[in-house]
Design a protein around this motif. Structure first.
Motif, PDB file in Angstrom:
ATOM      1  N   ILE A 131      34.716  44.862  28.993  1.00 57.52           N
ATOM      2  CA  ILE A 131      35.132  43.537  29.453  1.00 57.52           C
ATOM      3  C   ILE A 131      35.442  43.604  30.950  1.00 57.52           C
ATOM      4  CG2 ILE A 131      36.856  41.700  29.250  1.00 57.52           C
ATOM      5  CD1 ILE A 131      37.265  42.541  26.335  1.00 57.52           C
ATOM      6  N   GLN A 132      34.740  42.766  31.719  1.00 61.04           N
ATOM      7  CA  GLN A 132      35.036  42.599  33.151  1.00 61.04           C
ATOM      8  C   GLN A 132      35.927  41.365  33.238  1.00 61.04           C
ATOM      9  OE1 GLN A 132      33.632  44.374  36.081  1.00 61.04           O
ATOM     10  NE2 GLN A 132      35.299  43.255  37.049  1.00 61.04           N
ATOM     11  N   TYR A 133      37.248  41.561  33.160  1.00 62.57           N
ATOM     12  CA  TYR A 133      38.171  40.425  33.099  1.00 62.57           C
ATOM     13  C   TYR A 133      38.600  39.935  34.475  1.00 62.57           C
ATOM     14  CZ  TYR A 133      41.749  44.037  33.679  1.00 62.57           C
ATOM     15  OH  TYR A 133      42.488  45.091  34.146  1.00 62.57           O
ATOM     16  N   ASP A 134      38.360  40.730  35.507  1.00 63.26           N
ATOM     17  CA  ASP A 134      38.680  40.329  36.878  1.00 63.26           C
ATOM     18  C   ASP A 134      37.405  40.461  37.694  1.00 63.26           C
ATOM     19  OD1 ASP A 134      39.754  39.758  39.337  1.00 63.26           O
ATOM     20  OD2 ASP A 134      41.065  41.506  39.422  1.00 63.26           O
ATOM     21  N   SER A 135      36.756  39.327  37.976  1.00 60.67           N
ATOM     22  CA  SER A 135      35.499  39.405  38.718  1.00 60.67           C
ATOM     23  C   SER A 135      35.754  40.031  40.088  1.00 60.67           C
ATOM     24  CB  SER A 135      34.853  38.034  38.848  1.00 60.67           C
ATOM     25  OG  SER A 135      35.643  37.164  39.615  1.00 60.67           O
ATOM     26  N   PRO A 136      34.822  40.870  40.546  1.00 62.60           N
ATOM     27  CA  PRO A 136      35.007  41.562  41.834  1.00 62.60           C
ATOM     28  C   PRO A 136      35.181  40.574  42.992  1.00 62.60           C
ATOM     29  CG  PRO A 136      33.183  42.506  40.595  1.00 62.60           C
ATOM     30  CD  PRO A 136      33.588  41.258  39.886  1.00 62.60           C
ATOM     31  N   GLY A 137      35.977  40.954  43.965  1.00 64.80           N
ATOM     32  CA  GLY A 137      36.213  40.111  45.139  1.00 64.80           C
ATOM     33  C   GLY A 137      37.280  39.063  44.881  1.00 64.80           C
ATOM     34  N   LYS A 138      37.307  38.056  45.752  1.00 62.72           N
ATOM     35  CA  LYS A 138      38.295  36.977  45.620  1.00 62.72           C
ATOM     36  C   LYS A 138      37.893  36.047  44.478  1.00 62.72           C
ATOM     37  CE  LYS A 138      40.139  36.778  50.230  1.00 62.72           C
ATOM     38  NZ  LYS A 138      40.825  35.899  51.136  1.00 62.72           N
ATOM     39  N   ASP A 139      38.894  35.499  43.808  1.00 58.79           N
ATOM     40  CA  ASP A 139      38.637  34.517  42.749  1.00 58.79           C
ATOM     41  C   ASP A 139      38.400  33.162  43.403  1.00 58.79           C
ATOM     42  OD1 ASP A 139      38.931  36.466  40.863  1.00 58.79           O
ATOM     43  OD2 ASP A 139      40.929  35.876  40.227  1.00 58.79           O
ATOM     44  N   THR A 140      37.139  32.868  43.686  1.00 58.45           N
ATOM     45  CA  THR A 140      36.760  31.663  44.424  1.00 58.45           C
ATOM     46  C   THR A 140      36.332  30.510  43.520  1.00 58.45           C
ATOM     47  OG1 THR A 140      34.498  32.470  44.573  1.00 58.45           O
ATOM     48  CG2 THR A 140      35.980  33.031  46.409  1.00 58.45           C
ATOM     49  N   ARG A 141      36.200  30.770  42.257  1.00 60.63           N
ATOM     50  CA  ARG A 141      35.723  29.795  41.259  1.00 60.63           C
ATOM     51  C   ARG A 141      34.288  29.355  41.498  1.00 60.63           C
ATOM     52  NH1 ARG A 141      40.316  25.697  38.914  1.00 60.63           N
ATOM     53  NH2 ARG A 141      41.765  27.318  38.340  1.00 60.63           N
ATOM     54  N   THR A 142      33.544  30.068  42.320  1.00 61.40           N
ATOM     55  CA  THR A 142      32.113  29.775  42.438  1.00 61.40           C
ATOM     56  C   THR A 142      31.456  30.228  41.134  1.00 61.40           C
ATOM     57  OG1 THR A 142      31.577  31.942  43.361  1.00 61.40           O
ATOM     58  CG2 THR A 142      32.107  30.176  44.955  1.00 61.40           C
ATOM     59  N   ASN A 143      30.286  29.696  40.854  1.00 56.91           N
ATOM     60  CA  ASN A 143      29.606  30.068  39.615  1.00 56.91           C
ATOM     61  C   ASN A 143      29.301  31.563  39.582  1.00 56.91           C
ATOM     62  OD1 ASN A 143      28.583  29.086  37.057  1.00 56.91           O
ATOM     63  ND2 ASN A 143      26.569  29.642  37.839  1.00 56.91           N
ATOM     64  N   GLY A 144      28.950  32.125  40.718  1.00 60.28           N
ATOM     65  CA  GLY A 144      28.684  33.569  40.786  1.00 60.28           C
ATOM     66  C   GLY A 144      29.925  34.383  40.443  1.00 60.28           C
ATOM     67  N   SER A 145      31.069  33.949  40.972  1.00 65.73           N
ATOM     68  CA  SER A 145      32.317  34.644  40.680  1.00 65.73           C
ATOM     69  C   SER A 145      32.707  34.473  39.208  1.00 65.73           C
ATOM     70  CB  SER A 145      33.439  34.106  41.581  1.00 65.73           C
ATOM     71  OG  SER A 145      34.659  34.747  41.300  1.00 65.73           O
ATOM     72  N   LEU A 146      32.524  33.262  38.673  1.00 70.54           N
ATOM     73  CA  LEU A 146      32.831  33.022  37.256  1.00 70.54           C
ATOM     74  C   LEU A 146      31.943  33.866  36.346  1.00 70.54           C
ATOM     75  CD1 LEU A 146      33.311  29.163  37.429  1.00 70.54           C
ATOM     76  CD2 LEU A 146      35.088  30.848  36.858  1.00 70.54           C
ATOM     77  N   ASN A 147      30.683  34.002  36.710  1.00 74.29           N
ATOM     78  CA  ASN A 147      29.760  34.792  35.876  1.00 74.29           C
ATOM     79  C   ASN A 147      29.953  36.294  36.012  1.00 74.29           C
ATOM     80  OD1 ASN A 147      28.516  32.789  34.405  1.00 74.29           O
ATOM     81  ND2 ASN A 147      27.041  32.355  36.035  1.00 74.29           N
ATOM     82  N   ALA A 148      30.731  36.703  37.029  1.00 74.88           N
ATOM     83  CA  ALA A 148      31.079  38.123  37.167  1.00 74.88           C
ATOM     84  C   ALA A 148      32.266  38.476  36.278  1.00 74.88           C
ATOM     85  CB  ALA A 148      31.368  38.461  38.627  1.00 74.88           C
ATOM     86  N   GLU A 149      32.768  37.503  35.549  1.00 76.56           N
ATOM     87  CA  GLU A 149      33.782  37.711  34.509  1.00 76.56           C
ATOM     88  C   GLU A 149      33.024  37.595  33.188  1.00 76.56           C
ATOM     89  OE1 GLU A 149      38.046  35.819  34.249  1.00 76.56           O
ATOM     90  OE2 GLU A 149      36.688  34.534  33.102  1.00 76.56           O
ATOM     91  N   TRP A 150      33.044  38.672  32.388  1.00 74.41           N
ATOM     92  CA  TRP A 150      32.234  38.682  31.171  1.00 74.41           C
ATOM     93  C   TRP A 150      32.793  39.629  30.112  1.00 74.41           C
ATOM     94  CZ3 TRP A 150      31.047  43.719  30.922  1.00 74.41           C
ATOM     95  CH2 TRP A 150      30.822  44.410  32.116  1.00 74.41           C
ATOM     96  N   VAL A 151      32.270  39.439  28.904  1.00 70.58           N
ATOM     97  CA  VAL A 151      32.629  40.284  27.754  1.00 70.58           C
ATOM     98  C   VAL A 151      31.329  40.745  27.096  1.00 70.58           C
ATOM     99  CG1 VAL A 151      33.725  40.326  25.468  1.00 70.58           C
ATOM    100  CG2 VAL A 151      34.767  39.018  27.323  1.00 70.58           C
ATOM    101  N   ASP A 152      31.203  42.049  26.877  1.00 73.46           N
ATOM    102  CA  ASP A 152      30.072  42.591  26.123  1.00 73.46           C
ATOM    103  C   ASP A 152      30.418  42.639  24.638  1.00 73.46           C
ATOM    104  OD1 ASP A 152      28.349  43.066  28.230  1.00 73.46           O
ATOM    105  OD2 ASP A 152      28.809  45.202  28.384  1.00 73.46           O
ATOM    106  N   ILE A 153      29.508  42.148  23.822  1.00 72.62           N
ATOM    107  CA  ILE A 153      29.623  42.267  22.371  1.00 72.62           C
ATOM    108  C   ILE A 153      28.445  43.107  21.922  1.00 72.62           C
ATOM    109  CG2 ILE A 153      29.623  41.028  20.177  1.00 72.62           C
ATOM    110  CD1 ILE A 153      30.829  38.631  21.722  1.00 72.62           C
TER     111      ILE A 153
END
Length: 155
Positions: free
Chosen positions: A41-63
């Motif tokens: 689980i990448q619960y903290d997307s790398p870099g600043k939390d900017t709420r851009t779609n790229g930043s949001l998609n860098a937060e993820w869970v592997d199943i």
């Protein structure tokens, strides 16, 4: 004579109990073997939390499906402590395969699905991901704290 008999019975009972514990422990430990479970689980997307779609998609869970057959995930839910819930539509995960659930927007493909949220789900300071079966029964869960540094390997 009675003391020896009692000691023999106590020893036999202890051995039987220890044997049953040894038998049940691997079975319960193997509950994630041959099935669906939370992986990384990448619960903290790398870099600043900017709420851009790229930043949001860098937060993820592997199943991950480490079973020997494909599974239909329709109706499975991924939930956090707050109650944010992603519910799978029709999605088949192959045997030995992983699907990454991204927080942001995107087009679902093989191996990647998107929650389509405009804000983050997973708390950086600590949270718990839950994978819930369509029946409502908990399939797996994984917790983390701030000390995990943005990524948690669940299994």
């Amino acid at each position: 004579m009675h003391i020896r008999a009692a000691a023999s019975i106590a020893l036999a009972a202890t051995t039987a109990l220890a044997g049953s514990l040894l038998v049940t422990t691997p079975a319960s430990a193997a509950s994630h073997q041959g099935g669906l479970h939370l992986g990384k689980i990448q619960y903290d997307s790398p870099g600043k939390d900017t709420r851009t779609n790229g930043s949001l998609n860098a937060e993820w869970v592997d199943i991950h499906n480490n079973g020997k057959s494909k599974l239909q995930l329709k109706g499975y839910k991924l939930k956090d402590n707050t109650g944010y819930t992603y519910t799978f539509g029709s999605y088949t995960i192959g045997a030995g395969k992983t699907v990454k659930v991204h927080t942001g927007k995107g087009k679902n493909t093989s191996g990647h699905v998107y929650w389509n949220r405009g804000s983050y789900v997973w708390n950086n300071t600590g949270d718990k991901a839950r994978l819930i079966k369509p029946s409502g029964k908990l399939q797996d869960s994984c917790s983390w704290s701030k000390s995990d540094k943005g990524v948690k390997n669940c299994h």
